[in-house]
Motif scaffolding. Structure first.
Motif, PDB file in Angstrom:
ATOM      1  N   THR B  84       0.847  -1.183   0.000  1.00 39.64           N
ATOM      2  CA  THR B  84       0.000   0.000   0.000  1.00 39.64           C
ATOM      3  C   THR B  84       0.886   1.238   0.000  1.00 39.64           C
ATOM      4  N   PHE B  85       0.548   2.188  -0.852  1.00 42.23           N
ATOM      5  CA  PHE B  85       1.364   3.382  -1.028  1.00 42.23           C
ATOM      6  C   PHE B  85       0.615   4.590  -0.492  1.00 42.23           C
ATOM      7  N   THR B  86       1.244   5.266   0.463  1.00 44.34           N
ATOM      8  CA  THR B  86       0.518   6.290   1.214  1.00 44.34           C
ATOM      9  C   THR B  86       1.165   7.659   1.157  1.00 44.34           C
ATOM     10  N   GLN B  88       2.047  11.306   0.616  1.00 39.03           N
ATOM     11  CA  GLN B  88       1.133  12.378   0.241  1.00 39.03           C
ATOM     12  C   GLN B  88       1.463  12.978  -1.122  1.00 39.03           C
ATOM     13  N   GLN B 138      18.346  -1.733  -4.794  1.00 39.51           N
ATOM     14  CA  GLN B 138      17.799  -1.989  -3.456  1.00 39.51           C
ATOM     15  C   GLN B 138      16.883  -0.852  -3.023  1.00 39.51           C
ATOM     16  N   LEU B 139      15.756  -1.227  -2.508  1.00 37.68           N
ATOM     17  CA  LEU B 139      14.798  -0.248  -2.010  1.00 37.68           C
ATOM     18  C   LEU B 139      14.771  -0.334  -0.505  1.00 37.68           C
ATOM     19  N   GLN B 142      13.544   1.561   5.553  1.00 37.81           N
ATOM     20  CA  GLN B 142      13.858   1.796   6.948  1.00 37.81           C
ATOM     21  C   GLN B 142      13.287   3.155   7.342  1.00 37.81           C
ATOM     22  N   THR B 143      12.435   3.143   8.328  1.00 42.97           N
ATOM     23  CA  THR B 143      11.745   4.383   8.657  1.00 42.97           C
ATOM     24  C   THR B 143      12.719   5.454   9.104  1.00 42.97           C
ATOM     25  N   GLU B 146      14.255   6.792   5.558  1.00 47.38           N
ATOM     26  CA  GLU B 146      13.367   6.606   4.412  1.00 47.38           C
ATOM     27  C   GLU B 146      13.686   7.624   3.325  1.00 47.38           C
ATOM     28  N   GLU B 149      12.750   6.875  -0.404  1.00 45.65           N
ATOM     29  CA  GLU B 149      11.368   7.046  -0.844  1.00 45.65           C
ATOM     30  C   GLU B 149      11.041   8.533  -0.969  1.00 45.65           C
ATOM     31  N   LEU B 175       8.994  -2.366  -7.084  1.00 47.41           N
ATOM     32  CA  LEU B 175       8.728  -3.130  -5.869  1.00 47.41           C
ATOM     33  C   LEU B 175       8.180  -4.511  -6.200  1.00 47.41           C
TER      34      LEU B 175
END
Lengths: 258, 258
Positions: B84-86, B88, B138-139, B142-143, B146, B149, B175
């Motif tokens: 799921t992609f959130t 904004q 590599q994606l 890690q919060t 991040e 992203e 992904l």
DNA sequence: TTAATAAAAGTATTTGGTACTTTTATTTTT
DNA sequence: AAAAATAAAAGTACCAAATACTTTTATTAA
């Protein structure tokens, strides 16, 4: 909101976070549950949840959840997405999708219950596993035969609330176990709960839990050989204990692939 | 909707479906893209999407998408959740979360563009891979870090629309590739595109695509041995071709673990 | 000082992966 | 019809990894 084909859904977004840690004294994997202060499922144990707010990404909401509901103020942890749960029967009132995450804490901090929770408590994962029958049951998501999911949500309504986790949280936990197990051999992120350094015995304890075997069934020597690409000997020995001190290891890579 | 802490988000829910099939004549994996009829990203190629409606689960929406947008009326296929992609920044107007799914079709049906699409077309995956640089990069999610992203979504705004897929669909595809690759050795659902029976050469073509090597680099004899737990010889030989006819196989299990 | 403990370290066997060769069943060419 | 070309099946030998098991070592408790 209406278009020519029907009414579009704009549901509430629930962030559900499975928070893992490790108790160094009992060498037991821990999972965090909260006791719900408000209905639905008042007084039931549940996974920590929060609603997503405007101006906030799901990841941010997952972090806020940790701060607000559990009173943790940490900087060092890792969160990954588990799955999204969309079944209409999962909530009884207004529809809410659940975005489930997993967080791995490198320590086991003291908890204080935040907003919406009567209590927040660490549970030994082995006890939770037994209590809620989180066995290695195969979960089929084949769309043609999604009977098992449908059946689960049907049965959910008949459950005794005090004997089960709130909502579909047992289902979510079961899925989490499956995911962790699948990744054990190539990306054991669950070991992040062991922190910067750990013994192989501690790693074996965690592997055993998800493989459904006793820790004694895993040979230390062989485990070391088989997983040597995942662990790096850091040349230090563990502190005082009976028997020869165990070497300390760290995870070979903290790069995490999706 | 307001509570004491802030305004709760009730976003639109987009279902994005990566639809895979296999061309038996060219032995090439195929992926479905549609050309968008309306803004944003008008005339850009995109993954098929639809908005979720009331009274409908995400799985149902994913199926409806296949029917409506691509004009397929199939009963035999398998759909699984990707992520799921959130973020904004993924949409410019009203906020929309994207639930990404993958669907594996056991054949390669003719397409007709449905509502919202100027055209629906099968693309050879190898061409798409090259065109949009879907390498094995590599994606990291890690919060704590991040950055990748965030950087991606920042860069997204500067992109030339006609040289890229709409929205964050390249990110989603990348992904998907990573996920498929990770599951190749224990749960190669991507092989469902090969239908009820297939030759090992066909399976090798697909493996090679995700491993980033040439099909000729995989030895048939060794491939058979290494993957014998995944495939079952069904005792029939393939139809006329130059050289000794290949045996036909099926997937050993259609039980799919999460 | 000795026994108990627990892990490190080592060994031998089996299993599985890899590189390579030979055989076989088919089509194409002569 | 026979020979050449093709492509996959089938087989082999070697190397690496997994497994079962034994020995050694460093520590604590008696």
């Amino acid at each position: 909101m209406l278009n020519m084909f029907g009414i579009l859904e704009k549901p509430l977004i629930t962030i559900t976070n499975i928070i893992w840690s490790f108790d160094r004294t009992t060498k037991q994997l821990q999972v965090l549950l909260v006791k719900r202060a408000q209905p639905p499922y008042q007084n039931s144990w549940a996974l920590p949840e929060t609603f997503m707010r405007t101006q906030e990404s799901a990841d941010e909401a997952a972090l806020r959840l940790i701060r607000e509901k559990i009173g943790l103020n940490l900087s060092d942890f890792y969160t990954e997405q588990l799955a999204t749960f969309t079944n209409q029967q999962r909530t009884s009132n207004e529809r809410a999708l659940s975005l489930a995450y997993m967080t791995f804490l490198p320590e086991m901090p003291a908890l204080k219950a935040g907003y919406g929770a009567l209590e927040a408590r660490w549970f030994a994962f082995s006890a939770v596993q037994k209590r809620y029958c989180l066995s290695n049951r195969q979960l089929t998501f084949q769309t043609a035969a999604e009977a098992s999911e449908t059946a689960y949500y049907q049965a959910l309504k008949q459950q005794q609330p005090d004997q089960h986790l709130a909502f579909d949280h047992e289902w979510i936990l079961r899925l989490a176990c499956q995911r962790i197990k699948n990744k054990l051999n190539y990306q054991p992120n669950i070991l992040l709960v062991l922190g910067a350094q750990f013994t192989l015995k501690e790693a074996r304890m965690i592997y055993a839990a998800f493989l459904g075997i006793k820790p004694s069934e895993i040979d230390n020597s062989n485990f070391k050989k088989t997983h040597k690409h995942l662990f790096k000997d850091i040349g230090i020995s563990s502190s005082k204990q009976i028997g020869r001190p165990a070497k300390l290891y760290r995870l070979a890579s903290n790069k995490v692939e999706f």
